[in-house]
Motif scaffolding. Structure first.
Motif, short mmCIF file in Angstrom:
data_model
loop_
_atom_site.label_atom_id
_atom_site.label_comp_id
_atom_site.label_asym_id
_atom_site.label_seq_id
_atom_site.Cartn_x
_atom_site.Cartn_y
_atom_site.Cartn_z
N CYS A 249 0.85 -1.18 0.00
CA CYS A 249 0.00 0.00 0.00
C CYS A 249 0.89 1.24 0.00
O CYS A 249 1.50 1.58 1.02
CB CYS A 249 -0.91 -0.02 1.22
SG CYS A 249 -2.15 1.27 1.25
N THR A 310 -0.63 -1.10 -4.60
CA THR A 310 -2.08 -1.29 -4.67
C THR A 310 -2.81 0.04 -4.61
O THR A 310 -3.93 0.12 -4.11
CB THR A 310 -2.56 -2.20 -3.53
OG1 THR A 310 -2.13 -1.62 -2.28
CG2 THR A 310 -2.02 -3.59 -3.66
N GLN A 374 -10.43 4.66 -1.11
CA GLN A 374 -10.55 3.23 -1.38
C GLN A 374 -10.71 2.51 -0.04
O GLN A 374 -9.83 2.58 0.81
CB GLN A 374 -9.31 2.72 -2.13
CG GLN A 374 -9.33 1.23 -2.41
CD GLN A 374 -8.20 0.80 -3.32
OE1 GLN A 374 -8.36 0.65 -4.51
NE2 GLN A 374 -7.02 0.61 -2.74
N GLU A 376 -11.44 -0.87 0.52
CA GLU A 376 -11.09 -2.29 0.57
C GLU A 376 -9.63 -2.46 0.16
O GLU A 376 -9.10 -1.68 -0.63
CB GLU A 376 -12.00 -3.11 -0.34
CG GLU A 376 -13.43 -3.19 0.11
CD GLU A 376 -14.28 -4.07 -0.80
OE1 GLU A 376 -13.71 -4.65 -1.75
OE2 GLU A 376 -15.50 -4.17 -0.57
N GLY A 377 -9.00 -3.53 0.68
CA GLY A 377 -7.59 -3.76 0.35
C GLY A 377 -6.73 -2.68 0.97
O GLY A 377 -6.74 -2.46 2.18
N CYS A 378 -5.99 -2.00 0.15
CA CYS A 378 -5.14 -0.89 0.60
C CYS A 378 -6.01 0.34 0.80
O CYS A 378 -6.50 0.94 -0.15
CB CYS A 378 -4.05 -0.62 -0.43
SG CYS A 378 -3.13 0.89 -0.15
#
Length: 481
Positions: A249, A310, A374, A376-378
């Motif tokens: 990230c 990401t 964002q 979700e994820g990073c």
């Protein structure tokens, strides 16, 4: 006569003696409400039940205590883990609650019950395993490297990281802990063989190794990553670890690339040597293919990683500066590849609570900002800005007088459109003593932007306007209250 007298005296003494006898309190062997005590920060409550007789022997000041032996079951220096209040326990059987100390570690602890009034002690309980898991989370060894190599006839050292990267909770921070190393069974990955104890392991035999904190027969989450160690060959490779993972990230900052222990190193990015990158670790915030050559002494090996980020990309379909007539609006729409994005829109740095979609219709003059997150994820955020203003008035001449008194007329120095924002014209304003008070290639017809401090009556300023093709206009501006 003497015989009769003697018998009478003996009877009197017997009656006096028996009149002072009291029954002795007997405490039964403690009955454990558990098979082993595997305690930690989130759980440390255990129960023991015992009987005592006769109940009438207890005095009002009596207290029951629970004593814990050492790890071998010895009560030479017991630890008191519970004491009742005076007179609280009066009926049998009784169940008491206790906790074990955070230094507890062993397989053969015992407990016993004692009373204070009258004084009595039970026999000891059955032996049980007891451990306080002061560290109960996964940890890293060798900076999470997955593969390592050693030269023929040499060895490779596996060590517990202290503290390690990121949020690694190194068990080395707790001096009382001990550790057991294991080698994974090559034919059955779900089983392993004990190798040695200690905070490090010198490996001389190929295989996959890991270490666990020694909590005996108690299960725990205090274990390391696995490292596969092999003997180096001409084509052998090892691994590079990214401290922020891969993909990583980018909003969290730079990531640290690390490889196995060696004598010397040389790092490369996309095949090109990175000058000065000769340590075991390399810090970067750029994606790309990274590799490193590692000198192990008697042999050389290499490692590589295709590092990816990401992050996400976003764009907005309006210009930086927009003009609208009265009654008109500007619709701004965001395009993004963020995962499950959230949108926040601001007008003059004030959040617009109802604006949560990818589009917003701006109807007011001012500065706008949209923040895309964002989720979700990073988790990362981007922001984009634009402004909305009224069209610049198309004045014919450069004025030489302004009156910034807040009446809405002639409050700012408004010049012809040929010199304002978008024309790449430099506007320079100087005080009467030659100090620069404004210099811009993006004039917004908004000077003075702040309230002027009058040291003179009707102060005079001077302007120099230089167009893109180098034509120059000069003059003065008188400011009237």
């Amino acid at each position: 006569m003497r015989k009769f007298t003697t018998i009478k005296i003996a009877a009197i003494l017997f009656l006096c003696f028996t009149g002072t006898i009291r029954a002795q309190l007997v405490i039964s062997k403690p009955n454990l409400g558990f098979s082993q005590a595997c305690a930690g920060a989130t759980f440390n409550t255990y129960y023991v039940t015992f009987s005592f007789s006769p109940e009438t022997e207890l005095t009002a000041t009596n207290q029951f205590t629970i004593e814990l032996s050492d790890e071998t079951g010895d009560f030479s220096t017991p630890t008191v883990v519970y004491t009742s209040t005076q007179g609280a326990v009066t009926s049998s059987p009784a169940t008491l609650e206790f906790s074990i100390p955070d230094t507890t570690a062993g397989e053969a602890y015992k407990i016993r019950i004692k009373s204070t009034s009258p004084v009595a002690t039970s026999t000891s309980s059955n032996a049980f395993a007891a451990y306080y898991k002061i560290q109960d989370t996964p940890f890293s060894i060798n900076n999470l490297i997955e593969n390592a190599v050693y030269c023929a006839g040499e060895s490779y050292l596996l060590t517990i990281d202290n503290p390690g990267s990121g949020d690694n909770d190194s068990p080395l921070q707790y001096p009382s802990l001990t550790f057991n190393w294991y080698k994974q069974d090559e034919t059955n990955t779900s089983t392993s063989v004990f190798v040695a104890s200690g905070s490090s392991l010198e490996v001389t035999e190929a295989g996959t190794y890991f270490v666990e904190t020694n909590y005996g027969s108690c299960t725990s989450n205090s274990y390391s990553n696995r490292v596969t160690v092999s003997e180096a060959t001409t084509s052998s490779t090892t691994a590079i670890n990214s401290s922020l993972g891969n993909p990583y990230c980018s909003s969290e900052g730079a990531t640290t690339l690390s490889t196995i222990n060696g004598n010397s190193y040389q790092w490369y990015k996309d095949g090109d040597e990175i000058e000065g990158a000769t340590n075991q670790h390399y810090i970067t915030s750029e994606s790309g293919n990274y590799s490193v050559i590692i000198d192990l002494g008697d042999c050389v090996t290499n490692a590589s990683i295709d590092l990816e980020t990401t992050g996400f990309n976003s764009s907005i379909d309006v210009q930086d500066n927009n003009t609208i007539q009265e009654g008109e609006t500007v619709v701004a729409t965001v395009s993004t590849n963020a995962m499950n994005p959230q949108f926040e829109w601001y007008h003059n740095n004030t959040l617009i609570p109802t604006a949560t979609s990818a589009s917003y219709e701006a109807s007011q003059i001012g500065n706008y900002k949209v923040v895309i997150t964002q989720t979700e994820g990073c988790v990362a955020s981007h922001e984009m800005t634009f402004s909305v203003s009224e069209p610049y008035p198309d004045v014919a001449k450069i004025p030489n007088v302004i009156s910034p008194n807040g009446d809405g007329e002639n409050d700012t120095w408004v010049i012809p459109k040929a010199y304002v924002n978008g024309t790449n014209t430099e506007v320079l304003i100087l005080s009467s003593v030659g100090e620069i008070v404004l210099q811009t290639n993006d004039y917004q017809n908004n000077w003075p932007t702040n309230e002027l401090i009058f040291t003179d009556i009707n102060p005079v300023f001077y302007y120099v306007i230089t167009t893109q093709n180098k034509k120059v206009r000069k003059g003065s501006i008188t400011v009237i209250k």
